[in-house]
Design a protein around this motif. Structure first.
Motif, mmCIF file in Angstrom:
data_model
loop_
_atom_site.group_PDB
_atom_site.id
_atom_site.type_symbol
_atom_site.label_atom_id
_atom_site.label_comp_id
_atom_site.label_asym_id
_atom_site.label_seq_id
_atom_site.Cartn_x
_atom_site.Cartn_y
_atom_site.Cartn_z
ATOM 1 N N ARG A 95 50.503 39.066 44.284
ATOM 2 C CA ARG A 95 49.452 40.086 44.256
ATOM 3 C C ARG A 95 48.319 39.578 43.368
ATOM 4 O O ARG A 95 48.566 38.968 42.333
ATOM 5 C CB ARG A 95 49.975 41.414 43.701
ATOM 6 C CG ARG A 95 51.054 42.094 44.531
ATOM 7 C CD ARG A 95 51.502 43.383 43.835
ATOM 8 N NE ARG A 95 52.451 44.155 44.613
ATOM 9 C CZ ARG A 95 53.772 44.030 44.534
ATOM 10 N NH1 ARG A 95 54.284 43.119 43.716
ATOM 11 N NH2 ARG A 95 54.560 44.798 45.251
ATOM 12 N N ASP A 96 47.077 39.850 43.759
ATOM 13 C CA ASP A 96 45.925 39.465 42.959
ATOM 14 C C ASP A 96 44.825 40.490 43.167
ATOM 15 O O ASP A 96 43.834 40.239 43.836
ATOM 16 C CB ASP A 96 45.438 38.075 43.350
ATOM 17 C CG ASP A 96 44.306 37.570 42.456
ATOM 18 O OD1 ASP A 96 44.117 38.162 41.367
ATOM 19 O OD2 ASP A 96 43.620 36.617 42.843
ATOM 20 N N GLY A 97 45.044 41.680 42.611
ATOM 21 C CA GLY A 97 44.066 42.748 42.744
ATOM 22 C C GLY A 97 43.975 43.319 44.150
ATOM 23 O O GLY A 97 42.983 43.969 44.487
ATOM 24 N N THR A 98 44.987 43.091 44.962
ATOM 25 C CA THR A 98 44.988 43.593 46.334
ATOM 26 C C THR A 98 46.015 44.699 46.492
ATOM 27 O O THR A 98 46.940 44.824 45.682
ATOM 28 C CB THR A 98 45.316 42.467 47.333
ATOM 29 O OG1 THR A 98 46.585 41.892 46.982
ATOM 30 C CG2 THR A 98 44.256 41.382 47.307
ATOM 31 N N SER A 99 45.862 45.481 47.536
ATOM 32 C CA SER A 99 46.808 46.552 47.822
ATOM 33 C C SER A 99 47.970 45.986 48.613
ATOM 34 O O SER A 99 47.875 45.774 49.820
ATOM 35 C CB SER A 99 46.115 47.668 48.614
ATOM 36 O OG SER A 99 47.050 48.662 48.984
ATOM 37 N N ARG A 100 49.031 45.693 47.919
ATOM 38 C CA ARG A 100 50.243 45.175 48.568
ATOM 39 C C ARG A 100 51.417 46.052 48.136
ATOM 40 O O ARG A 100 52.103 45.759 47.163
ATOM 41 C CB ARG A 100 50.475 43.710 48.204
ATOM 42 C CG ARG A 100 49.387 42.807 48.770
ATOM 43 C CD ARG A 100 49.727 41.343 48.653
ATOM 44 N NE ARG A 100 48.848 40.548 49.487
ATOM 45 C CZ ARG A 100 48.973 39.245 49.692
ATOM 46 N NH1 ARG A 100 49.956 38.583 49.100
ATOM 47 N NH2 ARG A 100 48.139 38.609 50.479
#
Length: 292
Positions: free
Chosen positions: A241-246
């Motif tokens: 995850r890197d600031g994403t909606s997962r």
């Protein structure tokens, strides 16, 4: 009702021969359907449900991701690697169900998909038919699409094949005259409650319901105390995850630390580095998760 992206791969790619899953653990006394011989061999044992039952099926990465975000359609394919064993279990769970419940976001994110057993595991199609015949099920499980807004792709082949669309009065107005004649609408006056959707399905004799609807739909089911079991395939990949909606399995509902919801492991199987886990939720059926 929030709408979410898909949690399992799409497409009907032909798979090779299925090696049996290795049984690691099974709780004694579980209900058994008496699977046809080929299905029982491939699954590594029998399977069954005691109705009424709502059960969910997810594939997750090792770091708990079940969907990569709206910019990645059918992202479950990347998480599962389209493993033949995962697709077989997905098909088997569909074959056991009276109905398959999804959200409109899942429908939009998986163009071309059909929520039928043979679509994900075509080689087992005759055995799925035999199972459904022995259970006195219809030829295919009924697809149920939940949407508060009525924003569904009416040209989707799954709707063309026939589905029940559960929506609000506003959503029904939006869909008026747009759905294929193969579809029916279940309308709620205002808020769309999952208990009302399930009551309507039970009235039609659909008491064994599989949901592949995504984290928000699971959140609504858990929030109303309506989810009985969870099937979780753990895929041997890391998503990151890197600031994403997962999202993980549950979205739109906080449980820990104030509303813990436990589960008991009742089955564990493996194929290579994939784990196939089955949990029974401890929240009594019909008991909403307490508010904060």
């Amino acid at each position: 009702m929030a709408e979410e992206s898909t949690v399992h791969p799409a497409g009907g790619t032909q798979t090779g021969s299925l090696e049996p899953l290795e049984l690691l653990y099974e709780e004694a006394g579980q209900p058994r359907f008496g699977l046809p011989a080929k299905l029982g061999t491939a699954y590594g044992g029998d399977m069954g449900f005691t109705p009424p039952c709502v059960y969910a099926n997810f594939v997750t990465s090792l770091d708990g991701v079940v969907a990569l975000g709206p910019e990645y359609p059918s992202s479950g394919s990347a998480i599962s690697g389209r493993a033949s064993a995962d697709r077989f279990v997905m098909g088997l769970l569909r074959a056991c169900a009276d109905a398959v419940l999804i959200g409109a976001g899942t429908l939009r994110a998986t163009p071309g998909h059909q929520w039928t057993p043979d679509h994900v595991c075509p080689q087992a199609a005759p055995d799925f038919v035999e199972l459904r015949r022995s259970l006195r099920r219809t030829t295919q499980p009924e697809l149920v699409v939940v949407t508060a807004s009525g924003d569904v792709p009416t040209e989707h082949p799954a709707l063309q094949s026939g589905a029940l669309v559960a929506t609000t009065a506003e959503g029904a107005r939006r869909l008026e005259g747009r759905l294929p004649p193969t579809c029916a609408i279940l309308t709620a006056v205002s808020a769309l409650r999952m208990s009302d959707v399930l009551a309507a399905l039970h009235a039609q004799g659909h008491t064994t319901v599989l949901t592949e609807g995504g984290p928000h739909l699971i959140g609504h089911l858990l929030g109303e105390g309506l989810l009985d079991e969870l099937f979780l395939t753990t895929s041997p990949v890391l998503a990151g995850r890197d600031g994403t909606s997962r999202p993980g399995v549950v979205a739109g509902l906080e449980l820990l630390p104030n509303r813990p919801t436990g589960a008991d492991l009742i089955s564990a199987r493996r194929r290579d580095s994939y784990l196939f886990l089955r949990y029974r939720l401890r929240t009594p059926r019909g008991n909403p998760v307490p508010s904060k």
